[in-house]
Design a protein around this motif. Sequence first.
Motif, PDB file in Angstrom:
ATOM      1  N   UNK A   1       0.827  -1.185   0.000  1.00 32.49           N
ATOM      2  CA  UNK A   1       0.000   0.000   0.000  1.00 32.49           C
ATOM      3  C   UNK A   1       0.867   1.241   0.000  1.00 32.49           C
ATOM      4  N   UNK A   2       1.919   1.191  -0.795  1.00 33.35           N
ATOM      5  CA  UNK A   2       2.879   2.283  -0.821  1.00 33.35           C
ATOM      6  C   UNK A   2       2.357   3.507  -1.568  1.00 33.35           C
ATOM      7  N   UNK A   3       1.689   3.268  -2.697  1.00 31.50           N
ATOM      8  CA  UNK A   3       1.276   4.376  -3.550  1.00 31.50           C
ATOM      9  C   UNK A   3       0.176   5.188  -2.879  1.00 31.50           C
ATOM     10  N   UNK A   4       0.361   6.489  -2.869  1.00 26.09           N
ATOM     11  CA  UNK A   4      -0.583   7.387  -2.230  1.00 26.09           C
ATOM     12  C   UNK A   4      -1.481   8.000  -3.289  1.00 26.09           C
ATOM     13  N   UNK A   5      -2.749   8.201  -2.982  1.00 23.33           N
ATOM     14  CA  UNK A   5      -3.642   8.808  -3.960  1.00 23.33           C
ATOM     15  C   UNK A   5      -3.423  10.318  -3.988  1.00 23.33           C
ATOM     16  N   UNK A   6      -3.732  10.928  -5.136  1.00 28.54           N
ATOM     17  CA  UNK A   6      -3.556  12.369  -5.295  1.00 28.54           C
ATOM     18  C   UNK A   6      -4.474  13.102  -4.319  1.00 28.54           C
ATOM     19  N   UNK A   7      -3.976  14.183  -3.745  1.00 25.81           N
ATOM     20  CA  UNK A   7      -4.754  15.014  -2.813  1.00 25.81           C
ATOM     21  C   UNK A   7      -5.317  14.222  -1.629  1.00 25.81           C
ATOM     22  N   UNK A   8      -4.544  13.238  -1.155  1.00 26.99           N
ATOM     23  CA  UNK A   8      -5.033  12.373  -0.099  1.00 26.99           C
ATOM     24  C   UNK A   8      -5.413  13.135   1.168  1.00 26.99           C
ATOM     25  N   UNK A   9      -4.591  14.094   1.557  1.00 24.30           N
ATOM     26  CA  UNK A   9      -4.879  14.874   2.772  1.00 24.30           C
ATOM     27  C   UNK A   9      -6.224  15.592   2.652  1.00 24.30           C
ATOM     28  N   UNK A  10      -6.468  16.191   1.483  1.00 29.92           N
ATOM     29  CA  UNK A  10      -7.722  16.905   1.245  1.00 29.92           C
ATOM     30  C   UNK A  10      -8.898  15.929   1.295  1.00 29.92           C
ATOM     31  N   UNK A  11      -8.737  14.776   0.673  1.00 28.74           N
ATOM     32  CA  UNK A  11      -9.804  13.768   0.654  1.00 28.74           C
ATOM     33  C   UNK A  11     -10.091  13.284   2.080  1.00 28.74           C
ATOM     34  N   UNK A  12      -9.040  13.055   2.858  1.00 34.78           N
ATOM     35  CA  UNK A  12      -9.237  12.616   4.248  1.00 34.78           C
ATOM     36  C   UNK A  12      -9.960  13.691   5.063  1.00 34.78           C
ATOM     37  N   UNK A  13      -9.622  14.943   4.822  1.00 34.72           N
ATOM     38  CA  UNK A  13     -10.298  16.043   5.526  1.00 34.72           C
ATOM     39  C   UNK A  13     -11.775  16.088   5.148  1.00 34.72           C
TER      40      UNK A  13
END
Length: 196
Positions: A1-13
């Motif tokens: 699960x290394x690859x991070x999705x784009x704008x992950x922080x924003x999506x999590x928020x």
Amino acid sequence: MEKEMADEKLILAKIANGDQLAFANLFHFYRNKVYGYALKILQSESSAQEIVQEVFIKLWLKRDQLSTIENFGGFLRIIVRNDTLNALKKIAVEHKNYSLAHLNKTEVDTGTENSIQYRETKKLLDDAIEKLPPQQKLVYKLCHVDGIKQKEVATQLNISPLTVKVHLREAVKSIRLYLDAHNEIKVLGILLLFLK
């Protein structure tokens, strides 16, 4: 699960604020990774699908905490690891109970036995890790024990990401060979290898 999705922080928020569309995006990005990991360990499509459901239900129920998570990949890996380990333990207990019933043996304390086997297997895995060359051991522990991303490990150790990948590949290969040589507890050993 290394690859991070784009704008992950924003999506999590957004998910933390109850955004169902953002959660759907997160689900679609990670579901195959969660499923693949669970399938590799449990060797059952239906069990792997249950793990996917359980993991994402937990994420939704804990959504208010998601915006505070620094390393979502590591966080998700821990949830998947724990749920998969619990499912494997349940399968092992069911199998053992079935075998005992058919052999007319007296009931044993499977909790204590599982605990002893877990400790023995953990020691075996720790021994395998200790036998690794120093650089492989360091990279393996940083990535699989501490949950640090490969790119960050490369930066921290001042080596290329490709070198980190090679060290990890060789470390996993060596650990598997070591565990194969002790195959009386191979299944749990391989599980621990992936769950470390």
